[in-house]
Design an enzyme around this catalytic site. Structure first.
Site, mmCIF file in Angstrom:
data_model
loop_
_atom_site.group_PDB
_atom_site.id
_atom_site.type_symbol
_atom_site.label_atom_id
_atom_site.label_comp_id
_atom_site.label_asym_id
_atom_site.label_seq_id
_atom_site.Cartn_x
_atom_site.Cartn_y
_atom_site.Cartn_z
ATOM 1 N N LYS A 111 0.806 -1.228 0.000
ATOM 2 C CA LYS A 111 0.000 0.000 0.000
ATOM 3 C C LYS A 111 0.831 1.266 0.000
ATOM 4 O O LYS A 111 0.335 2.334 -0.344
ATOM 5 C CB LYS A 111 -0.969 0.016 1.197
ATOM 6 C CG LYS A 111 -2.101 -0.993 1.066
ATOM 7 C CD LYS A 111 -3.265 -0.646 1.972
ATOM 8 C CE LYS A 111 -4.439 -1.582 1.719
ATOM 9 N NZ LYS A 111 -5.597 -1.310 2.581
ATOM 10 N N LYS A 192 -4.339 -10.504 -6.589
ATOM 11 C CA LYS A 192 -5.493 -10.767 -5.738
ATOM 12 C C LYS A 192 -6.705 -9.971 -6.218
ATOM 13 O O LYS A 192 -6.559 -8.826 -6.635
ATOM 14 C CB LYS A 192 -5.115 -10.328 -4.315
ATOM 15 C CG LYS A 192 -6.047 -10.740 -3.224
ATOM 16 C CD LYS A 192 -5.563 -10.203 -1.880
ATOM 17 C CE LYS A 192 -5.674 -8.683 -1.822
ATOM 18 N NZ LYS A 192 -5.670 -8.134 -0.453
ATOM 19 N N LYS A 195 -11.160 -5.007 -3.843
ATOM 20 C CA LYS A 195 -12.224 -4.024 -3.967
ATOM 21 C C LYS A 195 -11.678 -2.641 -4.299
ATOM 22 O O LYS A 195 -12.424 -1.762 -4.688
ATOM 23 C CB LYS A 195 -13.059 -3.994 -2.686
ATOM 24 C CG LYS A 195 -12.303 -3.642 -1.436
ATOM 25 C CD LYS A 195 -13.180 -3.850 -0.197
ATOM 26 C CE LYS A 195 -12.338 -3.844 1.054
ATOM 27 N NZ LYS A 195 -12.798 -4.715 2.101
HETATM 28 P P1 TYM Z 1 -10.129 -6.621 4.085
HETATM 29 O O1 TYM Z 1 -11.208 -5.640 4.385
HETATM 30 O O2 TYM Z 1 -9.096 -6.239 3.102
HETATM 31 O O3 TYM Z 1 -10.748 -7.986 3.653
HETATM 32 C C1 TYM Z 1 -11.767 -8.599 4.415
HETATM 33 C C2 TYM Z 1 -11.609 -10.108 4.404
HETATM 34 O O4 TYM Z 1 -11.689 -10.601 3.067
HETATM 35 C C3 TYM Z 1 -10.545 -11.380 2.773
HETATM 36 N N1 TYM Z 1 -10.196 -11.188 1.362
HETATM 37 C C4 TYM Z 1 -10.035 -12.180 0.483
HETATM 38 N N2 TYM Z 1 -10.135 -13.516 0.601
HETATM 39 C C5 TYM Z 1 -9.919 -14.248 -0.500
HETATM 40 N N3 TYM Z 1 -9.611 -13.725 -1.702
HETATM 41 C C6 TYM Z 1 -9.487 -12.389 -1.867
HETATM 42 N N4 TYM Z 1 -9.187 -11.884 -3.057
HETATM 43 C C7 TYM Z 1 -9.707 -11.551 -0.740
HETATM 44 N N5 TYM Z 1 -9.692 -10.214 -0.554
HETATM 45 C C8 TYM Z 1 -9.983 -10.007 0.737
HETATM 46 C C9 TYM Z 1 -9.461 -10.865 3.701
HETATM 47 O O5 TYM Z 1 -8.458 -11.814 3.912
HETATM 48 C C10 TYM Z 1 -10.255 -10.560 4.944
HETATM 49 O O6 TYM Z 1 -10.446 -11.720 5.726
HETATM 50 N N6 TYM Z 1 -7.284 -5.915 8.157
HETATM 51 C C11 TYM Z 1 -8.488 -6.552 7.624
HETATM 52 C C12 TYM Z 1 -9.742 -6.094 8.340
HETATM 53 C C13 TYM Z 1 -9.662 -6.255 9.800
HETATM 54 C C14 TYM Z 1 -9.735 -7.483 10.524
HETATM 55 C C15 TYM Z 1 -9.616 -7.128 11.883
HETATM 56 C C16 TYM Z 1 -9.900 -8.821 10.135
HETATM 57 C C17 TYM Z 1 -9.500 -5.254 10.711
HETATM 58 N N7 TYM Z 1 -9.474 -5.780 11.946
HETATM 59 C C18 TYM Z 1 -9.651 -8.119 12.892
HETATM 60 C C19 TYM Z 1 -9.925 -9.791 11.154
HETATM 61 C C20 TYM Z 1 -9.781 -9.439 12.500
HETATM 62 C C21 TYM Z 1 -8.612 -6.202 6.149
HETATM 63 O O7 TYM Z 1 -8.102 -5.217 5.675
HETATM 64 O O8 TYM Z 1 -9.430 -7.044 5.441
#
Ligand code: TYM
Length: 328
Positions: A111, A192, A195
């Site tokens: 990022k 990957k 969004k």
């Molecule tokens: P985020 O918002 O980027 O993504 C949310 C969840 O979706 C999963 N994910 C994917 N899984 C499979 N293939 C993909 N292409 C893909 N893109 C996203 C991510 O692995 C995630 O599980 N830091 C986290 C949000 C967060 C969080 C937490 C998660 C904040 N605090 C505490 C768990 C526990 C994040 O940016 O996910």
């Protein structure tokens, strides 16, 4: 009973990657465990957000949780910013994090790469994520593959805290799907699905109209050759589509491969488009109902109450263990 916590950032439209990598497991775990699913809005502002868009996206993600099948009577659904303990424990854990370990986070490297000004929040973000998890003493954290490294850091921080100040935190484990932990871009099998991608053809949004879904799948990049074979090394793009097919239809990739033996990409993609449309149709219908009912505000209020009760008690124990003077 054992606890689960996770969340999906309200920083854009949720994709099929979020659904398969995370949400399907949220739904699967809710009846067995004491579940907390938050909308991590404090994380979303590590990059600039338009206020109106943040508000809309926040409510949208909460509604998608319910539309995907989370039952607000079972799982607590809440906004991270409605539970002040997240920011407070986030700070305390920031003080226990090392520059070196934060610099090694690949998400931070990705990022910040090539950017002139990189927000400090983006750098300390994993300490806030650790706070999210540790406040609830979560045993399991359902996430996709890309969050594994952040989970490792969370475990390190929990262990470090327990070592310095006595047993306070539970060491959490990631809960990662066997198939679909890393759904790839439809336009490039080495990237990957994201969004925040500028190209809308590279991802399927959970709220895409059926015809857009069919179109995006029919245009999805496929590898050379013509067989439908699951081989991530040599056929990353077809394998990715097969993972999506399997997870959206409750089949194994082996079953998908067997079903398309001898058939070409055209027939496979046509069916895949329908499989996704059918998987998302009930979700989209429910989403529209929830948004128009206005019930999300009530769900979030109740969720925040339940979350605050747990989080405040953990935070109080943490502050006492660290030596903060009680307010009296
Ligand atoms: P985020 O918002 O980027 O993504 C949310 C969840 O979706 C999963 N994910 C994917 N899984 C499979 N293939 C993909 N292409 C893909 N893109 C996203 C991510 O692995 C995630 O599980 N830091 C986290 C949000 C967060 C969080 C937490 C998660 C904040 N605090 C505490 C768990 C526990 C994040 O940016 O996910």
């Amino acid at each position: 009973s054992k606890r689960v916590l996770s969340g999906i950032q309200p920083s854009g439209k949720l994709t099929l990657g979020n659904y398969i990598g995370a949400m399907l497991n949220f739904v699967a775990l809710q009846h067995e465990y004491d579940c907390f699913f938050m909308v991590p809005d404090l994380h979303a502002v590590t990059v600039p957000q338009e206020p109106a868009a943040l508000r809309e996206q926040s409510e949208s993600v909460a509604a998608l949780y319910v539309a995907a099948g989370l039952d607000p009577k079972e799982a607590a659904i809440f906004m991270q910013s409605h539970v002040p303990a997240h920011a407070e424990l986030g700070w305390l854990l920031t003080t226990m994090s090392y520059m070196g370990e934060l610099e090694r986070m690949t998400q931070f490297k990705d990022k910040s790469e090539g950017k002139e000004a990189v927000g400090a929040g983006l750098f300390v973000y994993p300490a806030l994520m650790a706070a999210d998890i540790l406040l609830y003493k979560a045993n399991f954290v359902p996430v996709g593959d890309d969050q594994k490294q952040h989970l490792e850091l969370t475990r390190d921080l929990a262990g470090r805290f327990n070592h310095r100040h006595g047993d306070t935190f539970v060491i959490p484990e990631p809960f990662i799907p066997k198939v679909g932990a890393r759904i790839m871009s439809l336009e490039d099998g080495t990237k990957k699905m994201s969004k925040s991608s500028p190209s809308s053809g590279s991802y399927i949004s959970l709220l895409d109209p059926p015809d857009d879904i069919r179109k995006k799948i029919s245009r999805a990049k496929t590898d050379m050759g013509r067989e439908i074979i699951f081989d991530v090394q040599n056929k990353p793009e077809v394998s990715n589509l097969m993972s999506i097919y399997a997870q959206c239809s409750d089949k194994t990739v082996e079953q998908v491969q067997a079903a398309y033996e001898g058939l070409g990409y055209g027939a496979f993609k046509k069916d895949l488009g329908e499989v996704i449309v059918q998987a998302l149709e009930p979700l989209q219908r429910k989403y529209a109902d929830i948004r128009s009912s206005g019930e999300i505000r009530h769900i979030l209020r109740d969720g925040a109450e339940r979350a605050n009760a747990v989080a405040e008690s953990t935070l109080a124990a943490v502050k006492e263990a660290m030596g903060f003077l009680p307010r009296g």
